[in-house]
Design a protein around this motif. Structure first.
Motif, PDB file in Angstrom:
ATOM      1  N   ILE A 153       7.765   8.616 -21.435  1.00 30.41           N
ATOM      2  CA  ILE A 153       7.218   7.751 -20.586  1.00 30.41           C
ATOM      3  C   ILE A 153       6.501   6.650 -21.212  1.00 30.41           C
ATOM      4  N   VAL A 154       6.611   5.374 -21.093  1.00 28.57           N
ATOM      5  CA  VAL A 154       5.991   4.230 -21.498  1.00 28.57           C
ATOM      6  C   VAL A 154       5.352   3.626 -20.468  1.00 28.57           C
ATOM      7  N   SER A 155       4.078   3.510 -20.496  1.00 27.71           N
ATOM      8  CA  SER A 155       3.446   2.813 -19.252  1.00 27.71           C
ATOM      9  C   SER A 155       2.394   1.753 -19.856  1.00 27.71           C
ATOM     10  N   TRP A 156       2.716   0.484 -19.477  1.00 19.19           N
ATOM     11  CA  TRP A 156       1.881  -0.546 -20.192  1.00 19.19           C
ATOM     12  C   TRP A 156       1.001  -1.402 -19.057  1.00 19.19           C
ATOM     13  N   PRO A 157      -0.182  -0.836 -18.651  1.00 14.72           N
ATOM     14  CA  PRO A 157      -1.068  -1.536 -17.636  1.00 14.72           C
ATOM     15  C   PRO A 157      -1.186  -3.004 -18.079  1.00 14.72           C
ATOM     16  N   PRO A 183       3.474  -5.855 -20.841  1.00  9.84           N
ATOM     17  CA  PRO A 183       2.330  -5.781 -19.779  1.00  9.84           C
ATOM     18  C   PRO A 183       2.807  -5.683 -18.589  1.00  9.84           C
ATOM     19  N   GLY A 184       2.451  -4.885 -17.859  1.00  3.56           N
ATOM     20  CA  GLY A 184       2.675  -4.568 -15.985  1.00  3.56           C
ATOM     21  C   GLY A 184       3.858  -3.953 -15.944  1.00  3.56           C
ATOM     22  N   THR A 185       4.364  -3.122 -16.943  1.00  7.03           N
ATOM     23  CA  THR A 185       5.958  -2.650 -16.763  1.00  7.03           C
ATOM     24  C   THR A 185       5.850  -0.958 -16.987  1.00  7.03           C
ATOM     25  N   SER A 186       6.962  -0.261 -16.866  1.00  9.08           N
ATOM     26  CA  SER A 186       6.828   0.897 -17.503  1.00  9.08           C
ATOM     27  C   SER A 186       8.396   1.204 -17.857  1.00  9.08           C
ATOM     28  N   ALA A 187       8.512   2.039 -18.725  1.00  6.91           N
ATOM     29  CA  ALA A 187       9.907   2.624 -18.797  1.00  6.91           C
ATOM     30  C   ALA A 187      10.084   3.957 -19.117  1.00  6.91           C
ATOM     31  N   LEU A 188      11.097   4.649 -18.755  1.00  4.15           N
ATOM     32  CA  LEU A 188      11.447   6.030 -18.838  1.00  4.15           C
ATOM     33  C   LEU A 188      12.428   6.338 -19.910  1.00  4.15           C
ATOM     34  N   PHE A 189      12.265   6.808 -21.076  1.00  2.82           N
ATOM     35  CA  PHE A 189      13.060   7.053 -22.110  1.00  2.82           C
ATOM     36  C   PHE A 189      13.753   8.572 -22.066  1.00  2.82           C
ATOM     37  N   VAL A 190      14.969   8.422 -21.951  1.00  2.00           N
ATOM     38  CA  VAL A 190      15.619   9.936 -21.702  1.00  2.00           C
ATOM     39  C   VAL A 190      16.686  10.134 -22.590  1.00  2.00           C
ATOM     40  N   VAL A 191      16.797  11.336 -23.274  1.00  2.00           N
ATOM     41  CA  VAL A 191      18.008  11.809 -23.843  1.00  2.00           C
ATOM     42  C   VAL A 191      18.693  13.160 -23.154  1.00  2.00           C
ATOM     43  N   THR A 192      19.759  12.864 -22.794  1.00  2.00           N
ATOM     44  CA  THR A 192      20.656  13.762 -21.832  1.00  2.00           C
ATOM     45  C   THR A 192      21.814  14.244 -22.457  1.00  2.00           C
ATOM     46  N   GLU A 193      22.248  15.472 -21.962  1.00  3.85           N
ATOM     47  CA  GLU A 193      23.666  15.677 -21.978  1.00  3.85           C
ATOM     48  C   GLU A 193      24.342  15.557 -20.744  1.00  3.85           C
ATOM     49  N   ASN A 194      25.606  15.558 -20.997  1.00  7.71           N
ATOM     50  CA  ASN A 194      26.641  15.538 -19.769  1.00  7.71           C
ATOM     51  C   ASN A 194      26.160  14.817 -18.505  1.00  7.71           C
ATOM     52  N   ALA A 195      25.694  13.702 -18.377  1.00 10.52           N
ATOM     53  CA  ALA A 195      24.995  12.985 -17.628  1.00 10.52           C
ATOM     54  C   ALA A 195      25.896  12.114 -16.717  1.00 10.52           C
ATOM     55  N   ASP A 196      25.718  12.078 -15.388  1.00 11.94           N
ATOM     56  CA  ASP A 196      26.812  11.358 -14.578  1.00 11.94           C
ATOM     57  C   ASP A 196      25.694  10.045 -14.346  1.00 11.94           C
ATOM     58  N   THR A 197      25.666   9.316 -15.267  1.00  5.64           N
ATOM     59  CA  THR A 197      24.861   8.042 -15.311  1.00  5.64           C
ATOM     60  C   THR A 197      25.115   7.201 -14.067  1.00  5.64           C
ATOM     61  N   ASP A 198      26.210   6.985 -13.450  1.00  8.23           N
ATOM     62  CA  ASP A 198      26.499   6.229 -12.260  1.00  8.23           C
ATOM     63  C   ASP A 198      25.464   7.043 -11.570  1.00  8.23           C
TER      64      ASP A 198
END
Length: 160
Positions: free
Chosen positions: A38-42, A114-129
């Motif tokens: 997680i990246v959080s940027w106050p 600044p003022g946003t955040s992001a979730l970075f994920v490495v997955t396998e066999n994801a149903d991204t839809d």
């Protein structure tokens, strides 16, 4: 297939809540989470805060190196100036070897501010839809599907 995704949220807390949504999706069989961060940027901070989730603790050290390299490239190297230009190029090339190109890095860099955040994920066999449906209205997806060769480099370099 291994997938690298970045979900951007319009608040500094958004990615934290999304982490719980991701865990629920994994429990429901929509995705196997290899690791996440997680990246959080106050809004008032000069730099973002990063947290590695170490989903697979025995590989945590390798993934920590990956996240450190990626986040350094995204958020810290650009501010260090021309003195580290060659190092920045080498870092960019290393991240590119795992399927994340300069355009994607720049898109992430310009959107996670600044003022946003992001979730970075490495997955396998994801149903991204279906996973995207869970984040609908709360996040913007920036993603790259890794080729088999890129997946092998990523896992050999950071996952073992």
């Amino acid at each position: 297939m291994t997938t690298f995704t970045v979900w951007k949220f319009d608040t500094p807390e958004g990615a934290n809540g999304a982490s719980d949504t991701l865990k629920a999706a994994a429990s429901d069989g929509l995705v196997r989470v290899v690791d996440s961060a997680i990246v959080s940027w106050p809004a008032d901070a000069k730099a973002p805060k990063t947290v590695n989730r170490n989903e697979d603790s025995w590989r945590g050290t390798g993934w920590g190196a990956f996240w450190g390299l990626l986040f350094g490239t995204l958020f810290f190297v650009p501010f260090l100036g021309a003195a580290v230009g060659a190092a920045a190029g080498a870092i960019s090339k290393a991240v590119g070897a795992v399927g994340i190109n300069d355009e994607q890095l720049e898109e992430i860099r310009t959107q996670v501010t600044p003022g946003t955040s992001a979730l970075f994920v490495v997955t396998e066999n994801a149903d991204t839809d279906r996973l995207g449906e869970r984040f609908r209205g709360h996040a913007k997806l920036i993603a790259t599907n890794l080729t088999d060769a890129e997946e092998k480099v990523l896992l050999e370099t950071f996952g073992a």
